[in-house]
Design a protein around this motif. Structure first.
Motif: not given
Length: 200
Positions: A37-42, A45-48, A1-7, A57-68
């Motif tokens: 989740h939603n961590l300000p970067v740079g 203050n971009r929020h991936p 189980m991964a650590i999610l910040i914030p929980s 495995s290294g670093l992975l950045v995900l952007e989520v869309k709820d598009w059909r």
């Protein structure tokens, strides 16, 4: 189980898709994976939506869309055209391009931090190599018996929320702190029973 910040209980999600993905990342990634989740970067203050770091495995950045799928009219490298419920076509940034830009912003932020020795391969900006000294993300259980110059225990105030007693949490914290040879960082954001006992 991964650590999610914030929980999950404290995170604010922009869509149901983000919440569903956060639940699955937490449940199905290995325990030494850390998901922000939603961590300000740079400086901007971009929020991936999600930044995932895994020791192997290294670093992975995900952007989520709820598009059909049926609402996507067209897509190219930089934009996506969507059909709204009112029949109007709107343009949105391509989430793959967004994630790519966020990834470079994370890498630039890491490069600027002199305490993190990270090299970007000169000929290929898609390859990141870490020098001899590195940041390791471990659970306190898996870190038992190991020593590091600096240990930071994230989410100290969240310990004990899964039914562990205060004594169990104190023992876990002791395991983490005693693994530090020079410095231990114990940031916290709320006054949990464990934090109150440690401060006393």
């Amino acid at each position: 189980m991964a650590i999610l910040i914030p929980s999950l209980g404290f995170a604010r999600f922009d869509s149901r898709g983000e919440l569903r993905l956060a639940e699955r990342l937490k449940d199905f990634l290995e325990e030494n994976a850390v998901v922000w989740h939603n961590l300000p970067v740079g400086p901007l203050n971009r929020h991936p939506d999600f930044i995932i770091v895994h020791p192997a495995s290294g670093l992975l950045v995900l952007e989520v869309k709820d598009w059909r799928l049926e609402t996507i009219v067209s897509a190219d490298k930089t934009k996506v055209e969507l059909l709204t419920d009112r029949g109007v076509v709107v343009r949105e940034s391509n989430p793959l391009e967004q994630a790519r830009r966020y990834t470079f912003e994370v890498v630039r932020t890491l490069e600027r931090d002199g305490r993190l020795p990270i090299d970007i391969a000169k000929g290929n900006r898609n390859r990141i190599s870490v020098k001899r000294v590195a940041v390791r993300f471990l659970s306190m259980h898996s870190a038992k018996g190991l020593e590091f110059p600096c240990v930071a225990i994230a989410g100290l105030g969240a310990l004990g929320r899964h039914g562990e007693t205060v004594e169990e949490c104190v023992r876990l914290t002791y395991v983490g702190v005693t693994g530090a040879t020079h410095e231990a960082l114990l940031p916290y954001s709320n006054e949990s029973t464990l934090v109150q006992r440690l401060i006393a």
